[in-house]
Design a protein around this motif. Structure first.
Motif, PDB file in Angstrom:
ATOM      1  N   MET A 139       0.828  -1.211   0.000  1.00 53.78           N
ATOM      2  CA  MET A 139       0.000   0.000   0.000  1.00 53.78           C
ATOM      3  C   MET A 139       0.857   1.254   0.000  1.00 53.78           C
ATOM      4  SD  MET A 139      -3.368  -0.576   0.104  1.00 53.78           S
ATOM      5  CE  MET A 139      -4.120   0.715   1.085  1.00 53.78           C
ATOM      6  N   GLU A 178      -4.889   9.612   0.252  1.00 54.34           N
ATOM      7  CA  GLU A 178      -5.814   8.612   0.797  1.00 54.34           C
ATOM      8  C   GLU A 178      -5.141   7.252   0.907  1.00 54.34           C
ATOM      9  OE1 GLU A 178      -9.663   8.809   1.421  1.00 54.34           O
ATOM     10  OE2 GLU A 178      -8.506  10.519   2.145  1.00 54.34           O
ATOM     11  N   VAL A 179      -4.412   6.856  -0.120  1.00 56.72           N
ATOM     12  CA  VAL A 179      -3.714   5.564  -0.065  1.00 56.72           C
ATOM     13  C   VAL A 179      -2.647   5.591   1.027  1.00 56.72           C
ATOM     14  CG1 VAL A 179      -2.393   3.885  -1.383  1.00 56.72           C
ATOM     15  CG2 VAL A 179      -4.102   5.276  -2.529  1.00 56.72           C
ATOM     16  N   GLU A 236      -4.281   5.216   4.394  1.00 61.45           N
ATOM     17  CA  GLU A 236      -4.783   3.843   4.517  1.00 61.45           C
ATOM     18  C   GLU A 236      -3.638   2.893   4.855  1.00 61.45           C
ATOM     19  OE1 GLU A 236      -7.732   0.930   4.556  1.00 61.45           O
ATOM     20  OE2 GLU A 236      -8.041   3.074   4.146  1.00 61.45           O
ATOM     21  N   ALA A 237      -2.490   3.101   4.230  1.00 64.61           N
ATOM     22  CA  ALA A 237      -1.344   2.230   4.479  1.00 64.61           C
ATOM     23  C   ALA A 237      -0.808   2.395   5.895  1.00 64.61           C
ATOM     24  CB  ALA A 237      -0.237   2.529   3.466  1.00 64.61           C
ATOM     25  N   LEU A 291      -2.489   3.621   8.633  1.00 66.96           N
ATOM     26  CA  LEU A 291      -3.450   3.324   9.701  1.00 66.96           C
ATOM     27  C   LEU A 291      -3.564   1.832   9.986  1.00 66.96           C
ATOM     28  CD1 LEU A 291      -6.329   5.837   8.880  1.00 66.96           C
ATOM     29  CD2 LEU A 291      -4.813   5.858  10.873  1.00 66.96           C
ATOM     30  N   HIS A 292      -3.177   1.010   9.052  1.00 61.54           N
ATOM     31  CA  HIS A 292      -3.297  -0.434   9.236  1.00 61.54           C
ATOM     32  C   HIS A 292      -1.952  -1.101   9.462  1.00 61.54           C
ATOM     33  CE1 HIS A 292      -7.094   0.640   7.229  1.00 61.54           C
ATOM     34  NE2 HIS A 292      -7.610  -0.420   7.856  1.00 61.54           N
ATOM     35  N   CYS A 319       2.279   7.958  10.783  1.00 62.19           N
ATOM     36  CA  CYS A 319       0.972   8.528  10.432  1.00 62.19           C
ATOM     37  C   CYS A 319       0.759   9.865  11.132  1.00 62.19           C
ATOM     38  CB  CYS A 319      -0.137   7.547  10.811  1.00 62.19           C
ATOM     39  SG  CYS A 319      -1.795   8.098  10.344  1.00 62.19           S
ATOM     40  N   TYR A 323      -6.796  -3.537  -3.079  1.00 64.00           N
ATOM     41  CA  TYR A 323      -7.126  -2.101  -3.026  1.00 64.00           C
ATOM     42  C   TYR A 323      -6.951  -1.500  -4.415  1.00 64.00           C
ATOM     43  CZ  TYR A 323      -7.132   2.734  -1.359  1.00 64.00           C
ATOM     44  OH  TYR A 323      -7.425   4.063  -1.147  1.00 64.00           O
ATOM     45  N   HIS A 350     -14.212   5.774  -1.411  1.00 66.63           N
ATOM     46  CA  HIS A 350     -14.164   4.454  -0.791  1.00 66.63           C
ATOM     47  C   HIS A 350     -15.158   4.361   0.355  1.00 66.63           C
ATOM     48  CE1 HIS A 350     -10.128   4.384  -2.744  1.00 66.63           C
ATOM     49  NE2 HIS A 350     -10.407   3.100  -2.891  1.00 66.63           N
ATOM     50  N   THR A 400     -14.570   6.396   5.556  1.00 70.59           N
ATOM     51  CA  THR A 400     -13.480   5.608   6.104  1.00 70.59           C
ATOM     52  C   THR A 400     -12.624   6.488   7.018  1.00 70.59           C
ATOM     53  OG1 THR A 400     -12.088   6.146   4.211  1.00 70.59           O
ATOM     54  CG2 THR A 400     -13.416   4.134   4.052  1.00 70.59           C
ATOM     55  N   PRO A 411      -9.405   7.166   6.767  1.00 70.53           N
ATOM     56  CA  PRO A 411      -8.601   8.115   5.986  1.00 70.53           C
ATOM     57  C   PRO A 411      -9.397   9.335   5.528  1.00 70.53           C
ATOM     58  CG  PRO A 411      -8.106   5.886   5.305  1.00 70.53           C
ATOM     59  CD  PRO A 411      -9.280   5.796   6.233  1.00 70.53           C
TER      60      PRO A 411
END
Length: 814
Positions: A317, A389-390, A393-394, A396-397, A406, A484, A490, A493, A495
């Motif tokens: 990601m 956004e990507v 997302e990368a 946060l997980h 982050c 993804y 999306h 979410t 993000p």
């Protein structure tokens, strides 16, 4: 792709001729090379996504394995979109930006920009470390020349020099790291190194050195000050080099090696740490800038830090986010720099304190600039939003490190929104206390060129499928696809919630006057520019100190430094071991023994000789003895060259010392540093002698070059004597140089003889020296008088030698 690189360089070579005749049209002609490359790359983009990307190889020294290999893969395609796409736009833009009639600037900058585009193309395609370094430094050289311009102003020279010093320092470190990494891997092919990455302590050092090159080139903390200083360059140069292309070289280097080393602590810790620091510091410094170009420069530093963080995380990601942000950054930042160029050219200023009301006059340009700023701030529906956004997302997980990253990315993004609003308001808003500049059109052609990268960010965001295969293909090197896909929506979410919070916080930072005044304030002791200045001053002080103690006008000191270096450097390698010597033999031929005794006796005797002529003759005996050695060992050719050189040298020495006193210094009881000189000379001589004896017994196979000489001598040159074939055919240029040296030496000797003859005869056959009969040698007469012990004859000979008014005999020390 190899042809595309060559075309860039060939076109750059003829552009000065085009500019001399057609002026600014040279930029339009220069744009043909990157435009053609872009079309070609897009046509072959599908091949780059294959399991085995296309390879093109050109061998330039196949005997020793040196070649240039171009690898056309997903990452190369992504960078070519920026290098060739933005390069075409900038060159077309420069045709309208340059001054009419300034053919000299058009010739220089058009050729350098196209050369730079070719170098960047070679850099992203190179699949061997040596070619990568070659193109890397070529981009550095082009940047130096473009930033320095005509070099008439001191600020231009200082900024260009700073960029050159910092990036060259990193480049040399990178070269050492690449060589170490290639040695550990057993190959110089980058693709082979990444396919089977080596390990060990040497690799750790290599990775740190490679990162040093990447961090300096991409203006990461603490090496970032060169980028704001480089804003003295013309705005089109800044738009291309310092927004889209050159600063991406460091990012590209990290992106190229990250798939293999992303889990190595020596790799990801510096990348993520420096990236976060750079993102925050760049955004913080941008809040206080009044010059639009400097504001964008610090914004570029911040965005480059963002890219480094995502590449350092090393997941699928984060790699997808990095690829999207690389493209987005090149598009919106080039559009913003080109906008600044229009503002500066039409209004005569880039200071936001002097600009007012441009938004109402230049509505189209304001709209296009707003789109670019929204993409930079990460707002929809633009490509910058997709990349952010990507990225969120990368992060946060991920694990704890990802969460820390982050927090830093969110803080940096808040600052990005704040300085984006500062740019928009400062450049286009109406300010009640500032008089608007004269009403002038912004120019349709230049505005249209700004529209291309600005609208491209919008189109690619609305149709992400155009670029997602390329970016996903690169991300697949980090692991499997989690399913993804790039999209503007999306759902609701985390993000998206963070994005909303970032925009609101950024607006509040922009509006709060206290934060604006605080923004950019960095203590003097923490400013990297002061560190650079102190480093350069300290280096200059050390250089002066070393030079003052070594370059003292003393031949013994110079020789002492050379001999000491000769002993210390090879001696350290010899003591370190690693070289196996063969059995030693006392001699191979009985004649070697008396010749050795003769040479040693002449060398030792020359040290204690009191007369200059005697010392010269003894030195000649040493040279002739070495020539005799060559004869005994079968090297008649070398012996002949040695005899010729020795004879010429002896003749020159004899005619030179005739103008000196016949004896050395009379008082030889005390010479300053006498014993130090003796020790240095003795140790150096002993070391060289021992080393020569040891290496004479080193027989570890025949070198490849020697085998090639022997195998090809008779077939290719018709010579059965390999030495002759080497001298006359294989290394003919070296032989021509040696012949030239002999010719110069012979000419010098003849000149001394003729000059001496004219001085003695006065040009008419009669002696012009008082008290000396024709054919009489005054120096020789003085020597004979001294040898006879006749004091009166000695005084008479000295009087004839010096002449009236010449003063006492000079003292000459060794």
């Amino acid at each position: 792709m190899l042809v595309a690189i060559v075309v860039h360089f060939a076109l750059a070579a003829v552009l000065p001729l085009v500019a001399r005749r057609y002026g600014r049209a040279a930029f339009v002609v220069g744009a043909l090379a990157p435009a053609g490359t872009l079309v070609y790359a897009l046509a072959r983009a599908g091949e780059a996504l294959a399991d085995t990307p296309p390879l093109e190889t050109a061998a330039w020294a196949p005997a020793i394995g040196l070649e240039f290999t171009a690898r056309f893969d997903e990452l190369a395609v992504l960078l070519i979109l920026l290098i060739s796409g933005v390069g075409t736009i900038v060159l077309g833009y420069y045709a309208g930006y340059a001054k009419v009639g300034d053919h000299r600037t058009a010739a220089r900058d058009s050729a350098l920009l196209v050369t730079f585009a070719g170098a960047m193309l070679g850099l992203v395609l190179a699949d061997d470390v040596l070619s990568l370094y070659l193109f890397w430094e070529l981009t550095t050289l082009c940047s130096f020349l473009l930033v320095g311009g005509d070099g008439l102003r001191k600020r231009l020279r200082q900024s260009a020099t700073q960029a050159l010093l910092v990036t060259t320092f990193g480049g040399l470190a990178m070269l050492l790291g690449l060589v170490l990494l290639g040695t550990a891997a057993g190959t110089l092919r980058i693709s082979e190194i990444l396919a089977d990455p080596p390990g060990g302590g040497v690799v750790t050092a290599a990775l740190l050195l490679i990162l040093l090159g990447a961090l300096t080139k991409s203006a990461q903390v603490p090496f970032h000050p060169w980028l704001p200083s480089a804003m003295v360059a013309p705005t089109p140069v800044s738009a291309y080099l310092h927004a889209a292309a050159m600063v991406k070289a460091g990012v590209y280097l990290v992106a190229r090696f990250s798939p293999a080393f992303a889990d190595h602590p020596a790799w990801w810790i510096p990348v993520v740490g420096c990236g976060l620091w750079t993102m925050l510091l760049g955004g913080f410094r941008a809040l206080r800038q009044y010059d639009l170009k400097t504001l964008l420069a610090y914004g570029t530093i911040s965005q480059l830090g963002f890219l480094m963080v995502m590449l350092g995380i090393g997941t699928w990601m984060s790699a997808l986010a990095a690829g999207t942000l690389i493209l987005a950054h090149g598009l919106f930042k080039s559009a913003l720099f080109l906008t600044v160029g229009i503002i500066d050219k039409r209004t005569g200023t880039r200071d936001i304190r002097e600009l007012s009301g441009l938004g109402g006059r230049w509505r189209v340009l304001t709209t296009l600039t707003t789109l670019a700023l929204l993409s930079m701030a990460g707002l929809p529906p633009l490509l910058g939003f997709l990349g952010k956004e990507v990225a969120l997302e990368a992060l946060l997980h991920g694990g704890p490190v990802d969460m820390v990253a982050c927090v830093g990315v969110v803080a940096g993004s808040v600052l990005t929104v704040a300085y984006s609003l500062r740019f928009l308001r400062g450049a286009f808003a109406r300010k009640p206390d500032v008089a608007p500049p004269p009403s002038v059109p912004c120019g349709r052609v230049m505005t249209a060129l700004v529209a291309v990268p600005s609208l491209a960010g919008l189109v690619l965001a609305l149709a992400p499928g155009l670029i997602e295969p390329i970016e996903a293909g690169y991300a697949d090197r980090y692991g499997s696809d989690p399913g993804y896909h790039l999209a503007l929506w999306h759902g609701f979410t985390p993000p998206l919630a963070l994005s909303v919070g970032i925009v609101v916080a950024g607006y509040l930072v922009h509006r709060y006057a206290g934060l604006q005044r605080l923004g950019g304030r960095v203590p003097s002791g923490l400013q990297a520019q002061n560190w650079y200045t102190a480093s350069v001053d300290g280096l200059e002080h050390v250089a002066h100190g070393v030079t003052g103690r070594t370059q003292v006008g003393s031949l013994p000191v110079y020789l002492g430094v050379i001999l000491t270096t000769l002993v210390v450097v090879p001696g350290a390698g010899l003591l370190a071991g690693g070289v196996e010597f063969g059995a030693l033999r006392l001699f191979d031929n009985g004649l070697q023994v008396p010749l050795a005794v003769l040479v040693l006796a002449a060398a030792v005797t020359s040290l204690v000789a009191r007369r200059r002529l005697t010392a010269v003759l003894l030195t000649g005996v040493v040279g002739y003895g070495i020539g005799a050695w060559f004869v005994v060992d079968g090297g008649a050719d070398l012996a002949l060259a040695q005899f010729l050189v020795e004879t010429l040298t002896l003749v020159v020495f004899v005619f030179v010392i005739r103008r000196f006193p016949p004896r050395f210094t009379q008082n030889r009881e005390y010479i300053p540093g006498r014993w130090v000189k003796a020790v240095v000379a003795g140790v150096a001589g002993t070391f060289v002698a021992v080393l020569a004896v040891l290496y004479s017994g080193y027989t570890h196979g025949m070198p490849e070059a020697s085998r090639e000489y022997i195998e090809r001598a008779e077939d290719e040159t018709g010579a059965t004597n390999v030495v002759n074939a080497i001298i006359v055919d294989f290394r003919a240029f070296d032989t021509i140089g040696e012949i030239a040296v002999l010719a110069v030496a012979a000419t010098g000797a003849a000149s001394l003889i003729l000059a001496r003859s004219r001085k003695r005869t006065g040009g008419d056959g009669t002696s012009d020296e008082p008290g000396v009969a024709e054919g009489t040698d005054p120096v020789g007469g003085r020597d004979e008088a001294e040898e006879s012990g006749d004091a009166g004859a000695v005084r008479s000979a000295r009087a004839r030698d010096t002449g009236p008014g010449d003063g006492p005999e000079p003292e000459v020390t060794s």
